[in-house]
Write an enzyme that holds these catalytic residues in place. Structure first.
Site, PDB file in Angstrom:
ATOM      1  N   GLU A 100      42.974  23.812  46.967  1.00  7.66           N
ATOM      2  CA  GLU A 100      41.884  24.112  46.029  1.00  7.66           C
ATOM      3  C   GLU A 100      41.681  22.942  45.059  1.00  7.66           C
ATOM      4  OE1 GLU A 100      42.444  27.529  43.488  1.00  7.66           O
ATOM      5  OE2 GLU A 100      40.313  27.642  43.011  1.00  7.66           O
TER       6      GLU A 100
ATOM      7  N   HIS B 181      40.964  30.128  42.181  1.00  5.26           N
ATOM      8  CA  HIS B 181      41.519  31.161  43.049  1.00  5.26           C
ATOM      9  C   HIS B 181      43.034  31.231  42.827  1.00  5.26           C
ATOM     10  CE1 HIS B 181      41.663  33.958  46.318  1.00  5.26           C
ATOM     11  NE2 HIS B 181      42.524  33.220  46.984  1.00  5.26           N
TER      12      HIS B 181
ATOM     13  N   PHE C  54      41.821  35.090  53.667  1.00 10.45           N
ATOM     14  CA  PHE C  54      42.312  34.948  55.036  1.00 10.45           C
ATOM     15  C   PHE C  54      41.138  35.095  55.991  1.00 10.45           C
ATOM     16  CE2 PHE C  54      46.697  36.716  53.693  1.00 10.45           C
ATOM     17  CZ  PHE C  54      47.152  35.449  53.433  1.00 10.45           C
TER      18      PHE C  54
ATOM     19  N   HIS D 121      47.205  39.403  42.194  1.00  6.94           N
ATOM     20  CA  HIS D 121      46.097  39.150  43.105  1.00  6.94           C
ATOM     21  C   HIS D 121      45.486  40.488  43.520  1.00  6.94           C
ATOM     22  CE1 HIS D 121      43.531  37.579  46.033  1.00  6.94           C
ATOM     23  NE2 HIS D 121      44.356  36.823  46.747  1.00  6.94           N
TER      24      HIS D 121
ATOM     25  N   LYS E 276      45.219  34.912  37.809  1.00  5.62           N
ATOM     26  CA  LYS E 276      46.144  35.697  38.640  1.00  5.62           C
ATOM     27  C   LYS E 276      47.564  35.608  38.095  1.00  5.62           C
ATOM     28  CE  LYS E 276      43.598  35.672  43.027  1.00  5.62           C
ATOM     29  NZ  LYS E 276      42.492  34.708  42.766  1.00  5.62           N
TER      30      LYS E 276
ATOM     31  N   CYS F 119      40.193  38.144  50.616  1.00  5.92           N
ATOM     32  CA  CYS F 119      40.299  37.899  49.176  1.00  5.92           C
ATOM     33  C   CYS F 119      39.086  37.173  48.609  1.00  5.92           C
ATOM     34  CB  CYS F 119      41.586  37.146  48.892  1.00  5.92           C
ATOM     35  SG  CYS F 119      42.991  38.055  49.575  1.00  5.92           S
TER      36      CYS F 119
END
Lengths: 81, 419
Positions: free
Chosen positions: B313, B302, B400, B339, B334, B162
């Site tokens: 974050e 994010h 990830f 996403h 998002k 991502c």
């Protein structure tokens, strides 16, 4: 058993689906590569779709002999006989 | 002195708009792109998640049937977004040997791969079509965009889950700074709303299961957040050496002032709870931009809406920006688009560029009870005006594998009013 006219019409449909060429442009004397600008990947896709549509086998080594639409129609007609 | 890189073209196809103007208008309004899926496979496989944020506009509205047939959906989205960005840039006469592509994806041609597997099992190997390989390869979007634009200075595919879309901008900046290209079409594309990825992301408890209320499922920073909403689409940005853009009198949206990529080396999927990798990425992007924390006025976070992801974050933002983080307004887009995985960084960078250009931060929807452990100034309700002077905004993306990517966008002129 399809007639040669029916095979031509069926092939034209497959070519149109793959390349967007108008079905009328797919004529017996047209070369797949020189006239219809069909590349090898598209040609193999057309072959596989034709096999399914007409219930025939078109061996890989035969494909190079199918230079024109007419060659393909004759081969398919022969394979169906 | 490194070459300056500016942004001169934008393109996007997202769950809230088939192009940039529509996506931007809806991002300012606060529109959810998440809806219940009615596909037979949702029931057939008894998937635990019944909704997703599909692209609002079919790629076939732009592409011809024959073009689309030879492209995986991810590549279709890439080409649609890249064409919009290219047209928007006004580039015409250009040395194509100096034009590169950096187009990312998280997963690649997953639809093509799995459809071909179904065909193999049902009909045998002869029916596996010869276009299968070029359609499933993850460099498919980059290759198709390169072919479409005639870009010959290399076509690259950053793959970092991502973070991929943001890493593409990092790569684009490096290509221009190093002199390997003058113009780069950078972006990301993803099309993974397929039963297998849906099942797999659900298996790792990453997806929201709010099946009875999809529009409110993506809720970053809310105490009741329970996972992300799968989205799809693409974003594209034309990056251009400043002297190249000035010489042709191009419209300049802003400067891609700095980028960074770091790795957590902490856990394959879990974010470092202290956000150390993200902190290093934020600091590195600011350093790369020759900027101070106090220059930052806005962050497109994010913020995926997972219980474990949103807080680290925040910790990283506070560590990197210090107490100045309290003066920074944050948008979690998002909440609207879901996403977009490998496309998310590209699409969110498009929004970040427009936020700087128009001095207007888009809204975050579905934030009803803000998590007290994430005391950020989140833009909700109506868009937030940013200061009129020179401003800088950041876009964060994490993936990830412990991938962290950050881009810093600096304004290059006064505020431009909305059309």
């Amino acid at each position: 058993m399809a007639s040669n006219e029916e095979i031509l019409a069926g092939l034209a449909e497959i070519v149109n689906e793959e390349t967007g060429l108008a079905p009328e442009a797919v004529e017996l004397d047209k070369s797949f590569t020189d006239d219809l600008d069909i590349d090898s990947i598209s040609m193999m896709t057309i072959v596989v779709n034709a096999e399914e549509k007409f219930d025939v086998k078109i061996p890989d080594e035969e494909v190079k002999n199918l230079k024109t639409v007419g060659d393909a129609v004759s081969f398919i007609a022969g394979a169906q006989a | 002195m490194a070459r300056k890189v500016v942004i001169t073209g934008l393109g996007a196809t997202t769950p809230i708009g088939g192009d940039v103007p529509t996506t931007w208008q809806n991002a300012l309004k606060g529109v959810s792109g998440a809806h219940t899926m009615t596909d037979e496979w949702v029931e057939k496989y008894d998937l635990p998640v019944h909704f997703a944020a599909r692209a609002s506009t079919a790629a076939t509205e732009t592409l011809s049937r024959v073009e689309a047939k030879r492209m995986d959906p991810s590549t279709q989205f890439a080409v649609v977004a890249a064409r919009e960005a290219w047209k928007d840039s006004g580039l015409e006469q250009i040395d194509h040997d100096r034009l590169a592509v950096a187009f990312a994806t998280g997963i690649g041609g997953v639809w093509t791969l799995l459809d071909a597997w179904d065909t193999l099992r049902e009909k045998g190997p002869r029916r596996v079509l010869p276009m299968t390989v070029p359609m499933l390869m993850p460099n498919g979007p980059a290759a198709a965009v390169s072919l479409d634009l005639g870009a010959r200075a290399g076509a690259h595919t950053p793959v970092s889950a991502c973070a991929s879309g943001t890493e593409a901008l990092h790569m684009g900046l490096e290509l221009i700074r190093s002199g390997k290209a003058d113009v780069v079409m950078a972006g990301g594309a993803e099309a993974a709303i397929h039963p297998l990825p849906m099942a797999a992301f659900a298996a790792m408890q990453a997806l929201s299961k709010r099946n009875d209320d999809p529009e409110h499922a993506s809720r970053p920073y809310d105490v009741n957040r329970d996972g992300f909403v799968m989205g799809e689409g693409a974003g594209a940005l034309v990056l251009e050496a400043e002297e190249h853009a000035l010489a042709r009198g191009a419209r300049i949206y802003g400067e891609l002032a700095g980028t960074s990529v770091t790795a957590d080396a902490y856990h394959i999927t879990a974010p470092d709870p202290e956000g150390l990798g993200a902190t290093r990425a934020l600091k590195a992007a600011l350093f790369d931009a020759r900027a101070h924390a106090t220059d930052v006025v806005h962050v497109n976070a994010h913020a995926t809406s997972t219980p474990v992801g949103d807080r680290p974050e925040y910790i990283a933002l506070r560590a990197a920006l210090g107490d100045h983080v309290d003066n920074v307004c944050v948008s979690a887009t998002k909440s609207q688009m879901g996403h977009l995985l490998g496309a998310s960084g590209a699409v969110e960078s498009v929004l970040t560029v427009l936020a700087v250009y128009h001095r207007l931060a888009p809204v975050t929807i579905n934030l009803e009870n803000q998590d007290p452990e994430i005391p950020l100034d989140v833009v909700t309700g109506t868009p937030r005006e940013l200061p009129a002077g020179q401003v800088m905004a950041l876009n964060n993306s994490f993936g990830f594998g412990g991938h962290n990517a950050v881009v810093a966008i600096r304004s290059t002129g006064p505020k431009v009013e909305l059309a």
